[in-house]
Write a protein that holds these residues in place. Structure first.
Motif, PDB file in Angstrom:
ATOM      1  N   LEU A  40       0.492  -1.574  -0.383  1.00  0.00           N
ATOM      2  CA  LEU A  40       0.225  -0.124   0.306  1.00  0.00           C
ATOM      3  C   LEU A  40       1.297   1.206   0.337  1.00  0.00           C
ATOM      4  CD1 LEU A  40      -3.174   0.681  -0.396  1.00  0.00           C
ATOM      5  CD2 LEU A  40      -3.024   0.720   2.606  1.00  0.00           C
ATOM      6  N   THR A  41       1.858   1.735   0.562  1.00  0.00           N
ATOM      7  CA  THR A  41       2.593   2.323   1.287  1.00  0.00           C
ATOM      8  C   THR A  41       3.518   2.494  -0.570  1.00  0.00           C
ATOM      9  OG1 THR A  41       3.175   1.677   3.200  1.00  0.00           O
ATOM     10  CG2 THR A  41       4.900   3.726   1.931  1.00  0.00           C
ATOM     11  N   SER A  42       3.996   1.346  -1.095  1.00  0.00           N
ATOM     12  CA  SER A  42       4.494   1.511  -2.716  1.00  0.00           C
ATOM     13  C   SER A  42       3.554   2.501  -3.068  1.00  0.00           C
ATOM     14  CB  SER A  42       4.914  -0.050  -3.473  1.00  0.00           C
ATOM     15  OG  SER A  42       4.575  -0.493  -3.106  1.00  0.00           O
ATOM     16  N   ILE A  43       2.382   1.286  -3.243  1.00  0.00           N
ATOM     17  CA  ILE A  43       1.525   2.367  -4.812  1.00  0.00           C
ATOM     18  C   ILE A  43       1.201   3.771  -4.536  1.00  0.00           C
ATOM     19  CG2 ILE A  43      -0.813   2.179  -5.237  1.00  0.00           C
ATOM     20  CD1 ILE A  43      -0.694  -0.604  -4.803  1.00  0.00           C
ATOM     21  N   LEU A  44       1.598   4.671  -3.392  1.00  0.00           N
ATOM     22  CA  LEU A  44       1.125   5.443  -2.365  1.00  0.00           C
ATOM     23  C   LEU A  44       1.935   6.616  -2.069  1.00  0.00           C
ATOM     24  CD1 LEU A  44      -1.275   5.044   0.466  1.00  0.00           C
ATOM     25  CD2 LEU A  44      -2.342   5.914  -1.463  1.00  0.00           C
ATOM     26  N   LEU A  63      -8.152   8.822  -8.666  1.00  0.00           N
ATOM     27  CA  LEU A  63      -8.314   8.538  -9.872  1.00  0.00           C
ATOM     28  C   LEU A  63      -6.874   7.208 -10.405  1.00  0.00           C
ATOM     29  CD1 LEU A  63      -9.016   8.782 -12.739  1.00  0.00           C
ATOM     30  CD2 LEU A  63      -7.404  10.935 -12.878  1.00  0.00           C
ATOM     31  N   PHE A  64      -5.978   7.996  -9.105  1.00  0.00           N
ATOM     32  CA  PHE A  64      -4.284   6.724  -9.761  1.00  0.00           C
ATOM     33  C   PHE A  64      -5.101   5.452  -8.890  1.00  0.00           C
ATOM     34  CE2 PHE A  64      -1.067   5.194  -7.917  1.00  0.00           C
ATOM     35  CZ  PHE A  64       0.156   5.344  -8.766  1.00  0.00           C
ATOM     36  N   ILE A  65      -6.054   5.348  -7.468  1.00  0.00           N
ATOM     37  CA  ILE A  65      -6.664   4.027  -7.010  1.00  0.00           C
ATOM     38  C   ILE A  65      -6.863   3.077  -8.218  1.00  0.00           C
ATOM     39  CG2 ILE A  65      -7.643   3.130  -5.388  1.00  0.00           C
ATOM     40  CD1 ILE A  65      -6.314   5.236  -3.066  1.00  0.00           C
ATOM     41  N   GLY A  66      -8.201   3.895  -9.143  1.00  0.00           N
ATOM     42  CA  GLY A  66      -8.925   2.775  -9.613  1.00  0.00           C
ATOM     43  C   GLY A  66      -8.323   2.526 -10.626  1.00  0.00           C
ATOM     44  N   GLU A  67      -7.170   3.233 -11.380  1.00  0.00           N
ATOM     45  CA  GLU A  67      -6.513   2.960 -12.446  1.00  0.00           C
ATOM     46  C   GLU A  67      -5.563   1.708 -11.875  1.00  0.00           C
ATOM     47  OE1 GLU A  67      -4.187   6.155 -13.671  1.00  0.00           O
ATOM     48  OE2 GLU A  67      -5.352   6.984 -14.847  1.00  0.00           O
ATOM     49  N   GLU A  68      -5.006   1.775 -10.513  1.00  0.00           N
ATOM     50  CA  GLU A  68      -4.212   1.033  -9.747  1.00  0.00           C
ATOM     51  C   GLU A  68      -5.008  -0.514 -10.082  1.00  0.00           C
ATOM     52  OE1 GLU A  68      -0.609  -0.672  -8.981  1.00  0.00           O
ATOM     53  OE2 GLU A  68      -1.282   0.867  -9.738  1.00  0.00           O
ATOM     54  N   GLN A  80      -7.803  -1.396 -11.309  1.00  0.00           N
ATOM     55  CA  GLN A  80      -8.201  -2.191 -12.720  1.00  0.00           C
ATOM     56  C   GLN A  80      -7.122  -3.249 -13.782  1.00  0.00           C
ATOM     57  OE1 GLN A  80      -9.569   1.201 -15.109  1.00  0.00           O
ATOM     58  NE2 GLN A  80     -11.478   0.661 -14.983  1.00  0.00           N
ATOM     59  N   LYS A  81      -5.750  -2.860 -12.699  1.00  0.00           N
ATOM     60  CA  LYS A  81      -4.380  -3.129 -13.297  1.00  0.00           C
ATOM     61  C   LYS A  81      -5.007  -4.936 -13.312  1.00  0.00           C
ATOM     62  CE  LYS A  81      -1.299   0.536 -13.859  1.00  0.00           C
ATOM     63  NZ  LYS A  81       0.000   1.267 -13.291  1.00  0.00           N
ATOM     64  N   LYS A  82      -5.583  -4.805 -11.344  1.00  0.00           N
ATOM     65  CA  LYS A  82      -5.040  -6.029 -10.882  1.00  0.00           C
ATOM     66  C   LYS A  82      -6.111  -6.947 -11.230  1.00  0.00           C
ATOM     67  CE  LYS A  82      -3.288  -4.702  -6.253  1.00  0.00           C
ATOM     68  NZ  LYS A  82      -3.440  -4.129  -5.157  1.00  0.00           N
ATOM     69  N   GLN A  83      -7.314  -6.458 -12.064  1.00  0.00           N
ATOM     70  CA  GLN A  83      -8.152  -7.211 -12.006  1.00  0.00           C
ATOM     71  C   GLN A  83      -7.846  -8.346 -13.277  1.00  0.00           C
ATOM     72  OE1 GLN A  83     -11.417  -4.581 -12.605  1.00  0.00           O
ATOM     73  NE2 GLN A  83     -12.167  -4.806 -10.457  1.00  0.00           N
ATOM     74  N   GLY A 126      -6.897   2.027   5.859  1.00  0.00           N
ATOM     75  CA  GLY A 126      -6.405   0.460   5.696  1.00  0.00           C
ATOM     76  C   GLY A 126      -6.372   0.037   3.778  1.00  0.00           C
ATOM     77  N   SER A 127      -6.822   0.449   3.055  1.00  0.00           N
ATOM     78  CA  SER A 127      -7.199  -0.620   1.719  1.00  0.00           C
ATOM     79  C   SER A 127      -7.280   0.094   0.783  1.00  0.00           C
ATOM     80  CB  SER A 127      -7.479  -1.384   1.837  1.00  0.00           C
ATOM     81  OG  SER A 127      -9.018  -2.067   1.517  1.00  0.00           O
ATOM     82  N   LEU A 128      -6.927   0.236  -0.946  1.00  0.00           N
ATOM     83  CA  LEU A 128      -6.964   0.957  -1.960  1.00  0.00           C
ATOM     84  C   LEU A 128      -8.197   1.106  -2.203  1.00  0.00           C
ATOM     85  CD1 LEU A 128      -4.161   0.286  -4.129  1.00  0.00           C
ATOM     86  CD2 LEU A 128      -3.875   1.759  -2.518  1.00  0.00           C
ATOM     87  N   GLU A 129      -9.363  -0.330  -1.879  1.00  0.00           N
ATOM     88  CA  GLU A 129     -10.517  -0.814  -2.338  1.00  0.00           C
ATOM     89  C   GLU A 129     -11.683   0.558  -1.131  1.00  0.00           C
ATOM     90  OE1 GLU A 129      -8.282  -2.924  -1.781  1.00  0.00           O
ATOM     91  OE2 GLU A 129      -8.675  -4.195  -3.347  1.00  0.00           O
TER      92      GLU A 129
END
Length: 597
Positions: free
Chosen positions: A536-540, A587-592, A594-597, A559-562
């Motif tokens: 989570l930290t590395s993404i933020l 916006l950034f979290i939404g794109e992230e 989507q990549k995981k799906q 606690g989570s991106l979701e």
């Protein structure tokens, strides 16, 4: 008996006072009081004893005593010493319960809440309610009947409670203080035991709704009437003088004591409380101490009167509590005490078998473990385990079992800093050093036994670290068989394996399995949390405008991106995020995601 004990016993006075029994570590393990110290303390070292008293005597290597001028002073001192030292053989006597009260808050727009502390804040307090569920059910009922404020913090607009007529809507409308007065008066009458007006009013509303063909509303009123009957009228009237009183009864079997308390408020038995503990030797004194402790933590719990059986010291208890203590001789009041005594006897008989089974699983298993290892009973066991994923996020954890039961407030987590390659030996070396260096420097209680979830390598590492710290604590390892199931106990002193599957060792095996499972669960949970936070930290870190402070706020609050994506903008605004930054984060979290799906 050692010579020190013999010499000190010969010097004991015949005065009233308190005695403190100590074990080999100098820890106070039992506190008692006596009318005559010499007779009482000597009784522990003469004759034979059973159960917990025998276990206590085996552990006593020293004692202290304090003389008092009266038995009352001895009782007060005993209660305070138990609170100070929390001795393990007085454990059930230290079970201070803070019973919930229902409170009408002294706010501009009052609320109904439960609280376990009474403060001089102008609020109205009602209770106690030994059953917290009953208190919450009563509040739910009253909140349906009266439109007091429900929210802790007043929102910016009206909510559902306003629309269903259960709140006056102070968030949008000016509500004069006097508008709440009739509601508070009716609620107060209700909580003092007068349900008749509320019930009669509901009956009228139900009938009126039915006449107007508003059957749904009539059903709601009918349900509320049923609820009153179920929650507040189910207890039959016991006395008609409406005095608040508590009724105590007790029973004893082989040193085990059960105390039953009936709480009578406004003439009704509103609840009862059952406590079971070991009386050691003097049952009546143990019950007196229990009652003193029962009221010590919260004087507001004391009623107008207390009923006790004739076997207890009425005068002593009355002086201690500064309350009218009575020993009823006949009639309804005597029947209440007899009923409390009978209930205590029944509860004790029902629970003795269960307690025996629990002791087989816990304390007796710990005693058997000590026998297997030729050690004194290891009352405090500290167990360690490591976890990592492909060498990353290496963590360790420690769990503590006291007398065979998990002691969760003593659990500890460790992020390993000296290795990042999943080196289990180095991780064990670090965590053992950090733990017991702290034990030495801060005077923390040392364990009687250390359990390592591992074999010879891990046990050797742990023993080397302890030796470097000049500590002599037994270490054992849990060794798996060819089916990868724990089957052997590795004694670190001689590296011999003890077969846990042999007959008569089932309780020890089950105890060690519980310890192993618990430390494994705890360390895996911590590892998962650590890995999740790192990801989570590395993404933020990649989001422009999110520095260390804002990153910490996001992790702590969501606690989570979701959850960050689902949260309302208002939740971000409360954390000090500007609208443009909120849009960028989402916006950034939404794109992230989507990549995981």
């Amino acid at each position: 008996m050692n010579q020190l004990l013999k010499d000190k016993l010969s010097l004991l006075p015949m005065n009233p006072g308190c005695y403190l029994m100590k074990d080999a570590k100098g820890q106070v393990i039992y506190v008692g009081k006596a009318k005559r110290l010499k007779n009482r303390v000597k009784s522990y070292f003469t004759g034979s004893h059973n159960g917990k008293t025998a276990r206590l005597v085996r552990e006593i290597v020293d004692f202290e005593y304090i003389i008092t001028s009266s038995e009352l002073e001895a009782l007060v001192l005993e209660i305070n010493l138990i609170k100070k030292y929390d001795p393990k053989y007085n454990i059930m006597l230290t079970d201070d319960k803070h019973y919930p009260y229902i409170k009408i808050t002294n706010e501009t727009h009052p609320r109904l809440v439960t609280t376990r502390k009474i403060k001089k804040d102008g609020g109205k307090y009602f209770g106690p309610y030994p059953n917290a569920t009953a208190a919450n059910e009563t509040i739910r009922l009253l909140n349906k009947l009266y439109p007091l404020r429900k929210c802790h913090t007043i929102p910016k607009k009206v909510c559902l409670y306003y629309h269903i007529h259960q709140c006056l809507g102070p968030c949008e409308y000016e509500i004069p203080t006097q508008d709440y007065k009739p509601y508070i008066e009716e609620i107060s009458r209700f909580l003092k035991g007068d349900y008749s007006k509320v019930k009669a009013d509901l009956v009228k509303r139900m009938e009126a709704a039915a006449e107007n063909l508003e059957f749904e509303r009539a059903k709601e009123y009918r349900d509320l009437i049923f609820h009153i009957e179920a929650t507040v009228e189910k207890q039959k009237m016991t006395l008609n003088d409406f005095i608040d009183r508590d009724v105590f009864g007790y029973a004893e079997v082989e040193g085990r004591v059960c105390v039953q308390v009936f709480f009578i408020r406004q003439g009704k038995v509103i609840e009862r409380e059952v406590s079971i503990f070991d009386g050691i030797d003097d049952v009546e004194e143990a019950v007196l101490t229990f009652i003193g402790r029962f009221y010590q933590s919260n004087n507001t719990l004391k009623p107008k009167e207390i009923f006790i059986p004739s076997t207890l010291d009425q005068e002593l208890l009355s002086q201690l509590l500064d309350v009218k203590v009575m020993v009823p001789k006949q009639g309804d009041k005597k029947e209440l005490v007899d009923l409390a005594m009978k209930n205590a006897e029944m509860a004790l008989n029902e629970k003795l078998q269960l307690i025996e089974k629990q002791e087989e699983r816990t304390l007796k298993a710990v005693e058997k473990l000590g026998e297997l290892l030729s050690l004194p009973t290891p009352h405090r066991i500290e167990a360690f385990d490591n976890s990592h994923h492909q060498g990353m996020d290496t963590v360790s954890a420690m769990v503590v079992f006291t007398d065979g039961r998990p002691d969760k407030k003593e659990y500890r987590k460790y992020k390993i800093t000296t290795t990042s390659e999943g080196d289990d030996y180095q991780a064990m070396k670090e965590v053992i050093y950090r733990r017991y260096f702290k034990v030495l420097n801060e005077g923390l209680p040392a364990p009687d036994l250390i359990v390592i979830d591992g074999g010879k390598g891990q046990v050797n590492v742990a023993m080397e670290v302890l030796e470097s710290l000049n500590l002599s604590i037994p270490v054992v390892g849990l060794v798996k068989d060819e089916k990868h199931r724990t089957a052997f106990l590795l004694d670190g002193r001689d590296m011999e394996e003890i077969n846990l599957k042999k007959k008569g060792r089932a309780n020890v095996f089950n105890l060690l399995t519980r310890i192993q499972d618990e430390v494994h669960r705890f360390v895996l949970s911590f590892h998962h949390q650590t890995a999740q936070n790192r990801q989570l930290t590395s993404i933020l870190d990649e989001i422009p405008g999110i520095g260390p402070k804002r990153k910490r706020l996001l992790i702590q609050n969501f606690g989570s991106l979701e959850k960050m994506l689902e949260a309302d903008d208002s939740a971000y605004e409360q954390l000090g995020f500007a609208p443009e930054l909120i849009r960028r984060v989402k916006l950034f979290i939404g794109e992230e995601l989507q990549k995981k799906q």
